[in-house]
Write an enzyme that holds these catalytic residues in place. Structure first.
Site, PDB file in Angstrom:
ATOM      1  CB  THR A  94      -0.884   0.032   1.261  1.00 17.97           C
ATOM      2  OG1 THR A  94      -1.653  -1.156   1.316  1.00 17.97           O
ATOM      3  CG2 THR A  94      -1.807   1.238   1.246  1.00 17.97           C
ATOM      4  CE  LYS A 169      -4.939  -1.368   1.840  1.00 21.96           C
ATOM      5  NZ  LYS A 169      -5.682  -2.359   2.589  1.00 21.96           N
ATOM      6  CE  LYS A 244       1.495   2.222   4.459  1.00 24.86           C
ATOM      7  NZ  LYS A 244       1.833   1.111   3.585  1.00 24.86           N
TER       8      LYS A 244
HETATM    9  P1  NAD Z   1       5.588  -6.136   7.510  1.00 24.49           P
HETATM   10  O1  NAD Z   1       6.357  -5.027   8.132  1.00 24.49           O
HETATM   11  O2  NAD Z   1       5.153  -7.286   8.344  1.00 24.49           O
HETATM   12  O3  NAD Z   1       6.388  -6.726   6.246  1.00 24.49           O
HETATM   13  C1  NAD Z   1       7.180  -5.966   5.404  1.00 24.49           C
HETATM   14  C2  NAD Z   1       8.408  -6.794   5.121  1.00 24.49           C
HETATM   15  O4  NAD Z   1       9.213  -6.115   4.159  1.00 24.49           O
HETATM   16  C3  NAD Z   1       9.286  -6.984   6.364  1.00 24.49           C
HETATM   17  O5  NAD Z   1       9.480  -8.376   6.610  1.00 24.49           O
HETATM   18  C4  NAD Z   1      10.595  -6.278   6.019  1.00 24.49           C
HETATM   19  O6  NAD Z   1      11.745  -6.915   6.537  1.00 24.49           O
HETATM   20  C5  NAD Z   1      10.559  -6.343   4.492  1.00 24.49           C
HETATM   21  N1  NAD Z   1      11.368  -5.324   3.852  1.00 24.49           N
HETATM   22  C6  NAD Z   1      11.445  -3.998   4.126  1.00 24.49           C
HETATM   23  N2  NAD Z   1      12.280  -3.383   3.278  1.00 24.49           N
HETATM   24  C7  NAD Z   1      12.754  -4.349   2.456  1.00 24.49           C
HETATM   25  C8  NAD Z   1      13.675  -4.352   1.374  1.00 24.49           C
HETATM   26  N3  NAD Z   1      14.269  -3.230   0.981  1.00 24.49           N
HETATM   27  N4  NAD Z   1      13.928  -5.518   0.753  1.00 24.49           N
HETATM   28  C9  NAD Z   1      13.325  -6.663   1.152  1.00 24.49           C
HETATM   29  N5  NAD Z   1      12.453  -6.731   2.184  1.00 24.49           N
HETATM   30  C10 NAD Z   1      12.177  -5.580   2.816  1.00 24.49           C
HETATM   31  O7  NAD Z   1       4.330  -5.432   6.808  1.00 24.49           O
HETATM   32  P2  NAD Z   1       2.976  -6.133   6.315  1.00 24.49           P
HETATM   33  O8  NAD Z   1       1.977  -6.062   7.396  1.00 24.49           O
HETATM   34  O9  NAD Z   1       3.314  -7.421   5.668  1.00 24.49           O
HETATM   35  O10 NAD Z   1       2.534  -5.062   5.213  1.00 24.49           O
HETATM   36  C11 NAD Z   1       3.137  -4.990   3.935  1.00 24.49           C
HETATM   37  C12 NAD Z   1       2.301  -4.063   3.068  1.00 24.49           C
HETATM   38  O11 NAD Z   1       0.961  -4.565   2.993  1.00 24.49           O
HETATM   39  C13 NAD Z   1       2.202  -2.629   3.623  1.00 24.49           C
HETATM   40  O12 NAD Z   1       2.246  -1.726   2.557  1.00 24.49           O
HETATM   41  C14 NAD Z   1       0.830  -2.622   4.282  1.00 24.49           C
HETATM   42  O13 NAD Z   1       0.268  -1.332   4.348  1.00 24.49           O
HETATM   43  C15 NAD Z   1       0.054  -3.569   3.380  1.00 24.49           C
HETATM   44  N6  NAD Z   1      -1.088  -4.240   4.010  1.00 24.49           N
HETATM   45  C16 NAD Z   1      -0.952  -4.861   5.215  1.00 24.49           C
HETATM   46  C17 NAD Z   1      -2.061  -5.495   5.774  1.00 24.49           C
HETATM   47  C18 NAD Z   1      -1.975  -6.201   7.108  1.00 24.49           C
HETATM   48  O14 NAD Z   1      -3.026  -6.598   7.629  1.00 24.49           O
HETATM   49  N7  NAD Z   1      -0.784  -6.404   7.668  1.00 24.49           N
HETATM   50  C19 NAD Z   1      -3.285  -5.495   5.096  1.00 24.49           C
HETATM   51  C20 NAD Z   1      -3.367  -4.878   3.854  1.00 24.49           C
HETATM   52  C21 NAD Z   1      -2.266  -4.254   3.308  1.00 24.49           C
END
Ligand code: NAD
Length: 296
Positions: A94, A169, A244
Site C-alpha cells: 500500500t 485502497k 501510514k
Molecule cells: P511487515 O512489516 O510485516 O512486512 C514488510 C516486510 O518487508 C518486512 O518483513 C521487512 O523486513 C521487508 N522489507 C522492508 N524493506 C525491504 C527491502 N528493501 N527488501 C526486502 N524486504 C524488505 O508489513 P505487512 O503487514 O506485511 O505489510 C506490507 C504491506 O501490505 C504494507 O504496505 C501494508 O500497508 C500492506 N497491508 C498490510 C495489511 C496487514 O493486515 N498487515 C493489510 C493490507 C495491506
C-alpha cells in the site's frame, strides 16, 4: 505455472508467497530479515540473499513492502535494472498513488508491464487466500496478473489505469479506520451502560452496525475467532501501518480538495495511539485508548 520472485516476506508477504507455492508456482523469496527468509524455506520456497538474486530470470515479480520509499528504492535500484524482458511486475504494497504511477512509468520506459495491486483482508485473508486485490494498470497487464492474484485472493477487481488500485485502497482503509473507531466507541459505551458485549455483538453483527471491523477483527476479545484482540493485539495490521495509510488518504484528500473530516479525526486518534508507544500492536488495540485502559 510460473517462476515468481517475491520481495517482502512480512506479516502479509509470507502467507501470500506460501499460497503461491501451494498453487504450484515456483517461488524464490527475499526479505531483509533472515527469520522471514527461513520461514519461506520452511513453507517450501527458495530464497535469495538479495533482491537482485531473487528476481534474476523469473517470469513474475511480486512485492509486498512497507511503504512508498521502499517500493521506489527496491524497484529503481534492484528490480528494474535486473529483470528479464517480458517480466510482469506486481506491487501489492500500500503506497501513494504518485509513487505507484512513477514506478510503473519507469517500468514502461524499459518495456515492462506493471500493476499496482494493493490488498484488503488482512493477515487472515492472506493466510486463507481470500484477499481482495484492487488493481491498477493496463487491460493486458491485468489479464496477465489475474491468474497469479487468484492464487492469493478471492476477489480481483480492475480499478482502472496505473495508480487506481492505490486510490481504491486508501479510500477503503479510511473507511476501515473510521469503522474500527466506531466499533471501539460503541463496545466501550456498551460496557459502561451495563450491556454485555457478547449480546451487543449478537445483535449488531446481524444488524445495520455490522462491518468487517466487528465480524472479523472485533476489538473486544472472545467474540470472533480471527480477531487480534484474542491475542492481546498482536498484529495483524499494525497501528503504524494504519497511520501510514491514513496519512496517504489525507494527503490525497488535500490534493483533490475532498472533504474527509472523519478521516482526519481517525488519523489524529491513531497518531495519539502510536505516539503513546503502540505502533507495533494491531490497530484495533486503539480500543484501549478509547476505553481509557491502563496506561491511557
Ligand atoms: P511487515 O512489516 O510485516 O512486512 C514488510 C516486510 O518487508 C518486512 O518483513 C521487512 O523486513 C521487508 N522489507 C522492508 N524493506 C525491504 C527491502 N528493501 N527488501 C526486502 N524486504 C524488505 O508489513 P505487512 O503487514 O506485511 O505489510 C506490507 C504491506 O501490505 C504494507 O504496505 C501494508 O500497508 C500492506 N497491508 C498490510 C495489511 C496487514 O493486515 N498487515 C493489510 C493490507 C495491506
Amino acid at each position: 505455472m510460473a517462476t515468481i520472485g517475491f520481495i517482502g516476506l512480512g506479516n502479509m508477504g509470507l502467507p501470500m508467497a506460501t499460497n503461491l507455492i501451494k498453487a504450484g508456482h515456483t517461488v524464490r523469496g527475499f526479505d531483509l530479515s533472515e527469520d522471514q527468509r527461513k520461514a519461506l524455506e520452511a513453507a517450501g520456497g527458495d530464497t535469495a540473499s538479495s533482491t537482485e538474486g531473487c528476481v534474476d530470470s523469473v517470469e513474475i515479480v511480486v512485492s509486498m513492502l512497507p511503504a512508498g520509499p521502499q517500493v521506489k528504492a527496491v524497484y529503481g535500484e534492484s528490480i528494474l535494472p535486473k529483470v528479464a524482458d517480458g517480466t510482469l511486475l506486481i506491487d501489492c504494497s500500500t503506497i501513494d498513488v504518485a509513487t505507484a504511477r512513477a514506478v510503473a512509468s519507469d517500468a514502461a520506459a524499459k518495456g515492462l508491464e506493471m500493476v499496482d495491486a494493493p490488498v484488503s483482508g488482512g493477515t487472515t485473508g492472506a493466510a486463507a487466500a481470500t484477499l481482495t486485490f484492487m488493481v491498477g494498470g493496463s487491460e493486458t497487464a491485468f489479464d496477465r496478473a489475474k491468474p497469479i492474484l487468484e492464487a492469493m485472493g478471492k476477489t480481483i477487481v480492475h480499478a482502472g489505469g496505473s495508480g487506481n488500485g492505490q486510490a481504491a485502497k486508501i479510500c477503503n482503509n479510511m473507511m476501515l479506520a473510521i469503522n474500527t473507531i466506531g466499533q471501539c466507541e460503541a463496545f466501550s459505551m456498551a460496557e459502561k451502560l451495563g450491556l454485555d458485549t457478547a449480546k451487543l455483538f449478537a445483535i449488531s453483527s446481524k444488524s445495520s452496525g455490522q462491518s468487517w471491523s466487528m465480524t472479523v477483527n472485533c476489538p473486544v476479545p472472545g467474540l470472533t475467532e480471527t480477531a487480534a484482540s484474542n491475542r492481546d493485539f498482536k498484529p495483524g495490521f499494525t497501528a503504524a501501518m494504519m497511520l501510514k495509510d491514513l496519512g496517504l488518504s489525507q494527503d490525497a484528500a488535500e490534493q483533490v480538495h475532498a472533504q474527509t473530516p472523519l478521516g482526519a479525526e481517525a488519523m489524529q486518534l491513531f497518531r495519539d495511539y502510536v505516539d503513546r508507544g503502540h505502533a507495533d500492536t494491531d490497530f484495533s488495540g486503539i480500543i484501549k485508548m478509547i476505553r481509557g485502559d491502563g496506561d491511557f
